[in-house]
Design a protein around this motif. Sequence first.
Motif, PDB file in Angstrom:
ATOM      1  N   LYS A 168       1.411  -1.200  -0.094  1.00 18.23           N
ATOM      2  CA  LYS A 168      -0.044   0.092   0.409  1.00 18.23           C
ATOM      3  C   LYS A 168       1.208   0.988  -0.056  1.00 18.23           C
ATOM      4  CE  LYS A 168      -4.187   2.300   2.848  1.00 18.23           C
ATOM      5  NZ  LYS A 168      -3.417   3.534   3.306  1.00 18.23           N
ATOM      6  N   GLY A 169       1.795   1.671   0.685  1.00 12.93           N
ATOM      7  CA  GLY A 169       2.824   2.205   1.193  1.00 12.93           C
ATOM      8  C   GLY A 169       3.408   2.979  -0.598  1.00 12.93           C
ATOM      9  N   TRP A 170       4.113   1.130  -0.666  1.00 15.91           N
ATOM     10  CA  TRP A 170       5.314   1.846  -2.407  1.00 15.91           C
ATOM     11  C   TRP A 170       3.558   2.006  -3.079  1.00 15.91           C
ATOM     12  CZ3 TRP A 170       9.670   0.269  -4.529  1.00 15.91           C
ATOM     13  CH2 TRP A 170       9.534   0.039  -5.980  1.00 15.91           C
ATOM     14  N   LEU A 171       2.637   1.659  -3.209  1.00 20.12           N
ATOM     15  CA  LEU A 171       1.849   2.226  -4.748  1.00 20.12           C
ATOM     16  C   LEU A 171       1.436   3.760  -4.619  1.00 20.12           C
ATOM     17  CD1 LEU A 171      -0.953  -0.777  -4.700  1.00 20.12           C
ATOM     18  CD2 LEU A 171       1.345  -0.166  -5.960  1.00 20.12           C
ATOM     19  N   GLU A 172       1.475   3.954  -3.393  1.00 18.36           N
ATOM     20  CA  GLU A 172       1.105   5.346  -2.752  1.00 18.36           C
ATOM     21  C   GLU A 172       2.275   6.113  -2.745  1.00 18.36           C
ATOM     22  OE1 GLU A 172      -0.009   5.627   1.563  1.00 18.36           O
ATOM     23  OE2 GLU A 172      -1.997   5.014   1.227  1.00 18.36           O
ATOM     24  N   ARG A 173       3.128   6.145  -2.714  1.00 15.54           N
ATOM     25  CA  ARG A 173       4.555   6.896  -2.713  1.00 15.54           C
ATOM     26  C   ARG A 173       4.930   6.736  -4.774  1.00 15.54           C
ATOM     27  NH1 ARG A 173       2.696   6.812   1.338  1.00 15.54           N
ATOM     28  NH2 ARG A 173       3.904   6.941   3.425  1.00 15.54           N
ATOM     29  N   CYS A 174       4.994   5.645  -4.973  1.00 17.65           N
ATOM     30  CA  CYS A 174       5.208   5.693  -6.332  1.00 17.65           C
ATOM     31  C   CYS A 174       4.362   6.440  -7.272  1.00 17.65           C
ATOM     32  CB  CYS A 174       4.783   4.264  -7.111  1.00 17.65           C
ATOM     33  SG  CYS A 174       6.164   3.775  -6.809  1.00 17.65           S
ATOM     34  N   TYR A 175       3.420   6.163  -7.141  1.00 19.48           N
ATOM     35  CA  TYR A 175       1.767   7.683  -7.289  1.00 19.48           C
ATOM     36  C   TYR A 175       1.990   9.535  -6.968  1.00 19.48           C
ATOM     37  CZ  TYR A 175      -2.935  10.437  -8.552  1.00 19.48           C
ATOM     38  OH  TYR A 175      -3.740  10.656  -9.069  1.00 19.48           O
ATOM     39  N   SER A 176       2.700   9.243  -5.790  1.00 22.50           N
ATOM     40  CA  SER A 176       2.754  10.837  -5.456  1.00 22.50           C
ATOM     41  C   SER A 176       4.156  10.870  -6.348  1.00 22.50           C
ATOM     42  CB  SER A 176       2.881  10.884  -4.470  1.00 22.50           C
ATOM     43  OG  SER A 176       3.599  11.920  -3.619  1.00 22.50           O
TER      44      SER A 176
END
Length: 138
Positions: free
Chosen positions: A120-128
């Motif tokens: 979840k954190g990976w997807l949020e950071r990459c999207y950001s």
Amino acid sequence: MQDGSLPLKNGFGAHSLNGNSVPNYEARYAEGWSEISALAKEATGHRCVICDRKAVETHHALYADGKGAIAGREIPGVHVFPLCGDCHKEAHSVENWTKDPIEPVTCNCSTVQFYKRLRKGWLERCYSVERTLFYPKD
């Protein structure tokens, strides 16, 4: 074996120390590990996927998959995740890390619950990071 290592069923082997088998943890890291670690950090803008502080380490969520050992073929965001030092300690806590007493070199891994936090954190950071790169503020 001639070199003093003992075979383990995962193929990594172990060193013999005073007649006792000692797992070869260095086998977890293939020649290109530093590049894989750097790619993982770059993808999140060098941010920890748990707390968003500066990522200084890269965590293996697992060391083997259905094809065997993943050393050298880690996929950032699937097998490895950038973390700050505190979150990396948390990743290896008894609540978040499963230890295998028989095959510690390849069978230790993050719990399913913690893996979900990492993803979840990976997807949020990459999207950001992607949003910042492709849609900069005016």
